[in-house]
Design an enzyme around this catalytic site. Structure first.
Site, PDB file in Angstrom:
ATOM      1  N   ILE A   1      36.969  39.908  35.203  1.00  0.00           N
ATOM      2  CA  ILE A   1      35.688  39.480  35.749  1.00  0.00           C
ATOM      3  C   ILE A   1      35.944  38.157  36.465  1.00  0.00           C
ATOM      4  O   ILE A   1      36.927  37.473  36.198  1.00  0.00           O
ATOM      5  CB  ILE A   1      34.585  39.329  34.671  1.00  0.00           C
ATOM      6  CG1 ILE A   1      34.987  38.328  33.586  1.00  0.00           C
ATOM      7  CG2 ILE A   1      34.235  40.666  34.059  1.00  0.00           C
ATOM      8  CD1 ILE A   1      33.901  38.113  32.532  1.00  0.00           C
ATOM      9  N   ASP A   2      35.076  37.817  37.395  1.00  0.00           N
ATOM     10  CA  ASP A   2      35.280  36.633  38.222  1.00  0.00           C
ATOM     11  C   ASP A   2      35.385  35.359  37.389  1.00  0.00           C
ATOM     12  O   ASP A   2      34.826  35.265  36.291  1.00  0.00           O
ATOM     13  CB  ASP A   2      34.123  36.465  39.211  1.00  0.00           C
ATOM     14  CG  ASP A   2      34.050  37.581  40.236  1.00  0.00           C
ATOM     15  OD1 ASP A   2      35.076  38.254  40.445  1.00  0.00           O
ATOM     16  OD2 ASP A   2      32.964  37.770  40.818  1.00  0.00           O
ATOM     17  N   LYS A   3      36.061  34.379  37.943  1.00  0.00           N
ATOM     18  CA  LYS A   3      36.212  33.083  37.283  1.00  0.00           C
ATOM     19  C   LYS A   3      34.873  32.529  36.819  1.00  0.00           C
ATOM     20  O   LYS A   3      34.738  32.072  35.679  1.00  0.00           O
ATOM     21  CB  LYS A   3      36.883  32.090  38.244  1.00  0.00           C
ATOM     22  CG  LYS A   3      36.942  30.659  37.721  1.00  0.00           C
ATOM     23  CD  LYS A   3      37.521  29.715  38.772  1.00  0.00           C
ATOM     24  CE  LYS A   3      37.490  28.268  38.275  1.00  0.00           C
ATOM     25  NZ  LYS A   3      38.037  27.328  39.294  1.00  0.00           N
TER      26      LYS A   3
END
Length: 317
Positions: A140-142
């Site tokens: 998942i995105d930062k």
């Protein structure tokens, strides 16, 4: 920096550049060559950079490919606190905080989830993902918080990867979006890298995109905003962010795809909320070893809860 110089053949007229280079430089994968092209490492015989992997070959030209030396993997174990939701000898489920990168990459070589996992698991992680991404089955995105499953053994990794591939994993996100979408709906629109900005994803209709489907439903209407749940039928990069933005309901705080109203902008600034309001709240799958269905939930983190609370208060006024 090593370089490869190649000359195209007549049969390659009409081919994509990445396909042509992959057929000539067999030691590099096509995906690796795509990345090199996009990064400005490929030039034609006139010295002009060609940055589009889909560039169609029109003449018998020569190309030079600069191949950066691989940087050693900086996967040092680091004692970073983790919120472990579940763990057994085969896998673990972690609630990732916003701001943490999943695995080391350019610009983020430490303080990643992988560094923390190597310490927590004493190096006992699946090797299928390679030395750079031990145990990592999905990302998942930062700046997105929430649940990820990590494989500790190769059989667990293979079993989980198969479920992600056939889209049987149950992934549900909580998001705070601009405006009031319909009570429920879905977006079925293919995604690919933007041809204008390679750091962004975009809905495309030129055949480059991968199918992407997001189902959403309203949970709570707020002051010019809404708390919604998004269920992913597929799991493409930035999928929820792009899809919701495409129907006029971008995620609050999203610095890339967002279009926050002035009132929201002031609230986000006052709360120092500097990320997309997105949280991976539910993860369900078949345990790859036991064969049993397992489901996990994680509440929204404090920053999203506070944003939700302030929007609720504004809604009452």
């Amino acid at each position: 920096m090593p370089t490869e110089q190649v000359t195209l053949t007549e049969e390659m007229i009409g081919w994509r550049l990445d396909r042509a280079l992959a057929s000539l430089i067999t030691r590099l994968s096509r995906e690796r060559l795509k990345n090199l092209i996009s990064s400005g490492c490929v030039s034609n015989s006139q010295g002009a950079l060609v940055r589009d992997p889909a560039f169609k070959i029109k003449s018998l030209d020569c190309f030079t490919v600069d191949i950066p030396l691989p940087r050693p993997a900086h996967n040092e174990p680091q004692d970073i606190p983790l919120e472990i939701v579940f763990e057994d000898e085969h896998l673990l489920v972690v609630n990732k905080p916003a701001g943490m990168v999943v695995h080391p990459a350019a610009g983020n070589y430490d303080n990643t989830l992988v560094n923390a996992l190597l310490y927590h698991c004493a190096g006992k992680l699946s090797g299928i993902g390679g030395v750079a991404r031990p145990g990592i089955v999905h990302r998942i995105d930062k700046d997105t918080s929430g649940l990820l499953v990590v494989a500790k053994t190769d059989p667990a990794h293979a079993g989980l990867a198969a479920q992600f591939a056939d889209h049987s994993i149950n992934r549900r996100y909580r998001a705070i979006v601009d405006g009031h979408p319909s009570l429920q709906g879905h977006v079925d629109a293919p995604l690919a890298r933007s041809s204008v900005n390679r750091q962004k994803m975009a809905i495309v209709s030129d055949g480059r995109g991968k199918r992407a489907v997001t189902h959403y439903r309203m949970i709570t209407p707020l002051k010019n905003a809404s708390l919604i749940e998004c269920r992913l039928e597929t799991g493409r990069t930035h999928q929820v962010r792009v899809h919701m933005s495409s129907i006029g309901h971008s995620l609050l705080g999203d610095p890339v795809y967002g279009r926050s109203k002035k009132a929201h902008h002031a609230l986000l600034q006052s709360l120092a909320f500097q990320r997309q309001a997105l949280h991976a709240a539910h993860l369900g799958f078949i345990h790859p070893i036991s064969g049993k269905q397992v489901d996990f939930d994680a509440e929204m983190p404090q920053d999203m809860q506070l944003l939700f609370k302030m929007l609720m208060i504004s809604n009452r006024n």
